[in-house]
Design a protein around this motif. Structure first.
Motif, PDB file in Angstrom:
ATOM      1  N   LEU A 424       7.673   0.608   5.643  1.00 37.90           N
ATOM      2  CA  LEU A 424       6.936   0.451   4.389  1.00 37.90           C
ATOM      3  C   LEU A 424       5.474   0.248   4.757  1.00 37.90           C
ATOM      4  O   LEU A 424       5.154  -0.615   5.580  1.00 37.90           O
ATOM      5  N   ILE A 425       4.600   1.044   4.183  1.00 41.43           N
ATOM      6  CA  ILE A 425       3.179   0.914   4.492  1.00 41.43           C
ATOM      7  C   ILE A 425       2.410   0.506   3.241  1.00 41.43           C
ATOM      8  O   ILE A 425       2.785   0.861   2.119  1.00 41.43           O
ATOM      9  N   ALA A 426       1.349  -0.269   3.455  1.00 40.47           N
ATOM     10  CA  ALA A 426       0.463  -0.700   2.379  1.00 40.47           C
ATOM     11  C   ALA A 426      -0.933  -0.188   2.692  1.00 40.47           C
ATOM     12  O   ALA A 426      -1.471  -0.458   3.767  1.00 40.47           O
ATOM     13  N   LEU A 427      -1.518   0.557   1.750  1.00 38.57           N
ATOM     14  CA  LEU A 427      -2.845   1.139   1.934  1.00 38.57           C
ATOM     15  C   LEU A 427      -3.809   0.565   0.914  1.00 38.57           C
ATOM     16  O   LEU A 427      -3.435   0.269  -0.228  1.00 38.57           O
ATOM     17  N   ASP A 428      -5.064   0.435   1.330  1.00 38.05           N
ATOM     18  CA  ASP A 428      -6.131   0.026   0.422  1.00 38.05           C
ATOM     19  C   ASP A 428      -6.394   1.167  -0.561  1.00 38.05           C
ATOM     20  O   ASP A 428      -6.659   2.295  -0.152  1.00 38.05           O
ATOM     21  N   ARG A 429      -6.331   0.892  -1.842  1.00 35.95           N
ATOM     22  CA  ARG A 429      -6.480   1.963  -2.828  1.00 35.95           C
ATOM     23  C   ARG A 429      -7.887   2.528  -2.875  1.00 35.95           C
ATOM     24  O   ARG A 429      -8.079   3.684  -3.270  1.00 35.95           O
ATOM     25  N   ASP A 430      -8.868   1.758  -2.471  1.00 35.06           N
ATOM     26  CA  ASP A 430     -10.242   2.241  -2.530  1.00 35.06           C
ATOM     27  C   ASP A 430     -10.616   3.075  -1.307  1.00 35.06           C
ATOM     28  O   ASP A 430     -11.287   4.103  -1.426  1.00 35.06           O
ATOM     29  N   SER A 431     -10.162   2.656  -0.125  1.00 33.82           N
ATOM     30  CA  SER A 431     -10.595   3.303   1.119  1.00 33.82           C
ATOM     31  C   SER A 431      -9.510   4.108   1.826  1.00 33.82           C
ATOM     32  O   SER A 431      -9.821   4.939   2.680  1.00 33.82           O
ATOM     33  N   GLY A 432      -8.245   3.837   1.535  1.00 35.16           N
ATOM     34  CA  GLY A 432      -7.157   4.464   2.266  1.00 35.16           C
ATOM     35  C   GLY A 432      -6.835   3.775   3.579  1.00 35.16           C
ATOM     36  O   GLY A 432      -5.959   4.223   4.325  1.00 35.16           O
TER      37      GLY A 432
END
Length: 515
Positions: A424-432
């Motif tokens: 499961l990965i979590a990414l910053d929505r603004d920068s990726g």
């Protein structure tokens, strides 16, 4: 919202795309007023190389058909990932900080033992296989009881599940008991059915594997528990594979259904009637791609992706392509839409299939014109074992963060770099930027779902293909609980309250509660 209405007429109306004349009693729909501004009727340069043909009614529909999201007020989860934007905003709720996953009940499906050229599919559920959840209004519940189509275990709420056993099952969410007799639909169902949000009782189902003819799609009238419509193999399709894993959507008086045969269909909906309105077939780089992803919709644009790596926006008013973004490998994950800072963005990722070894790419695109805001890449490979191949990358659809995780977007990624591993990965929505990665016991095709507590803290439930389910703190990726339930969870869960229902390839459907 239209009130409940049904018919006890016999089913069996077949539509194979011919121009036969059908008298259509279109459902009444209360549309919003005034009509909001729609996306323009623009064809961007990225779409101008697409070769396409639109057959049927080619007139451009007026704006009113697209100004109301019929799923917003639907009492439950009526399609894959709940709504037109495919955000999986199920509004799951927990109290405080949950500590455990509990199995409340288990339901065992039948099995389809037919030998096909793709093997025997058995029972349970496959990919995407999400159950639906509905809280029927009293008018509908009374009509069902009067028609004698429900059992004594029906109390107004139902779980609806399409199965590899070639049947549709109906269960009481509280007990797991059957609320109707299973409905035979002819072939194994891998994808997620859709329930019409106007409460007209139409249930739309796509076949996944050709075990027998006819092979294509069916629609069921839930006021009579009968199949009233079939759409057989389309001899005019540009690709010869007539499966439908995509979960269709109703917009206005139309049902939009992408197919794995290189076609996107638009049906006009009436009471126990579907009439083919128009169809768009397309080629990109000389290929007619198949579409397994479900279409996301925002106003008059529909967004989907295909197995040649194309993310495509079409104008729902006339089915013309608007823009195309090439991600470079097979895309099965459904595009997810999100409103951010007065704009609308699309999130999805590709697999590692044609590459053999390479990168799974996850992108954030501007939904209006297809321009890329950012791309995140993950190294991986296709895993070959005993004559079968298991692609790396993204099968799961993304989950936008909410509450204290509103700046994140989550998804499951298959790496296949250490056996058949994934995370499961979590990414910053603004920068990726990658915020964190949570290693799972095995890779996951199932899409993650979320729960919020009274303090707006977000918790994630996800499942893998070894039968493990995980409860994860969305803020930092800490695994709170892991439970081996059994079976192979390719399917995605549906959420209601503090519970989720999810099916497995092991002939079993489970209700899980977060406590």
């Amino acid at each position: 919202m239209a009130s409940c209405h049904g018919t006890t007429g016999s089913g069996g109306d077949s539509d194979t795309g011919s121009d036969d004349s059908i008298s259509l009693a279109v459902d009444s729909i209360v549309l919003c007023c005034p009509v909001p501004a729609l996306f323009p009727d623009t064809v961007y340069p990225s779409a101008k190389s697409i070769v396409y043909k639109i057959s049927g009614d080619t007139a451009t529909d007026d704006n009113t058909a697209f100004c109301t999201d019929l799923y917003t007020d639907a009492p439950g989860a009526f399609t894959f990932r709940k709504g037109t934007m495919r955000q999986a905003d199920f509004a799951g709720e927990v109290k405080g900080t949950p500590a455990h996953i509990r199995v409340d009940w288990k339901f065992t499906t039948g099995q389809d033992t037919t030998t096909t050229r793709f093997g025997r599919w058995g029972g349970g559920t496959g990919w995407t296989g999400q159950p639906l959840y509905v809280q029927w209004p009293d008018s509908c519940a009374s009509a069902f009881r009067k028609a004698g189509v429900v059992t004594a275990d029906f109390d107004g709420e139902e779980i609806i599940i399409g199965s590899l056993a070639s049947e549709i099952y109906f269960l009481n969410p509280a007990t797991g008991k059957q609320t109707r007799n299973p409905i035979e639909v002819g072939n194994p169902v891998k994808g997620t059915p859709s329930l019409d949000p106007t409460l007209n009782g139409n249930l739309y189902i796509g076949h996944g594997v050709p075990a027998r003819e006819p092979f294509g799609t069916v629609a069921v009238n839930m006021f009579s528990n009968t199949v009233f419509h079939t759409f057989d193999r389309d001899d005019s399709a540009w690709r010869r594979w007539d499966a439908y894993d995509s979960s269709p959507l109703r917009v206005g008086k139309y049902l939009y259904r992408p197919g794995e045969n290189g076609s996107i269909y638009k049906f006009e909906i009436g009471q126990s009637v579907l009439r083919l309105h128009s169809v768009m077939r397309y080629l990109i780089d000389g290929n007619a791609p198949g579409i397994e992803a479900s279409m996301g919709v925002y106003l008059n644009y529909g967004f989907t992706a295909d197995n040649c790596g194309n993310i495509l926006a079409i104008n729902l008013r006339n089915l013309k392509p608007v823009w195309c973004y090439k991600l470079g490998d097979d895309i099965d994950a459904t595009p997810v839409l999100a409103e951010e800072n007065d704009s609308v963005y699309l999130y999805t990722g590709c697999e590692i299939d044609m590459q053999g070894e390479g990168q799974a790419r996850f992108v954030k695109l501007n939904a209006a014109d297809g321009s890329c805001k950012w791309m995140a890449t993950f190294d991986g490979m296709r895993f070959d074992k005993e004559g079968k191949h298991f692609d790396g990358g993204f099968y799961a659809s993304a989950l936008p963060g909410t509450g204290n995780c509103s700046d994140l977007i989550f998804t499951n990624c298959v790496f296949n770099t250490d056996g058949q591993n994934g995370a499961l990965i979590a990414l910053d929505r603004d920068s990726g930027e990658l915020r964190y990665s949570v290693a799972l016991r095995h890779y996951a095709w199932s899409s993650p779902v979320s729960f919020l507590n009274e303090n707006n803290q977000m918790f994630i439930l996800t499942a893998d293909t070894y039968g493990f389910v995980y409860l994860i703190n969305g803020m930092d990726g800490t695994i709170i609980d892991t439970l081996h339930v059994g079976g192979n969870f390719e399917s995605s869960p549906v959420v209601f309250g503090n519970s989720a229902v999810v099916g497995s390839r092991g002939n079993s459907i489970y209700k899980l509660s977060i406590i």
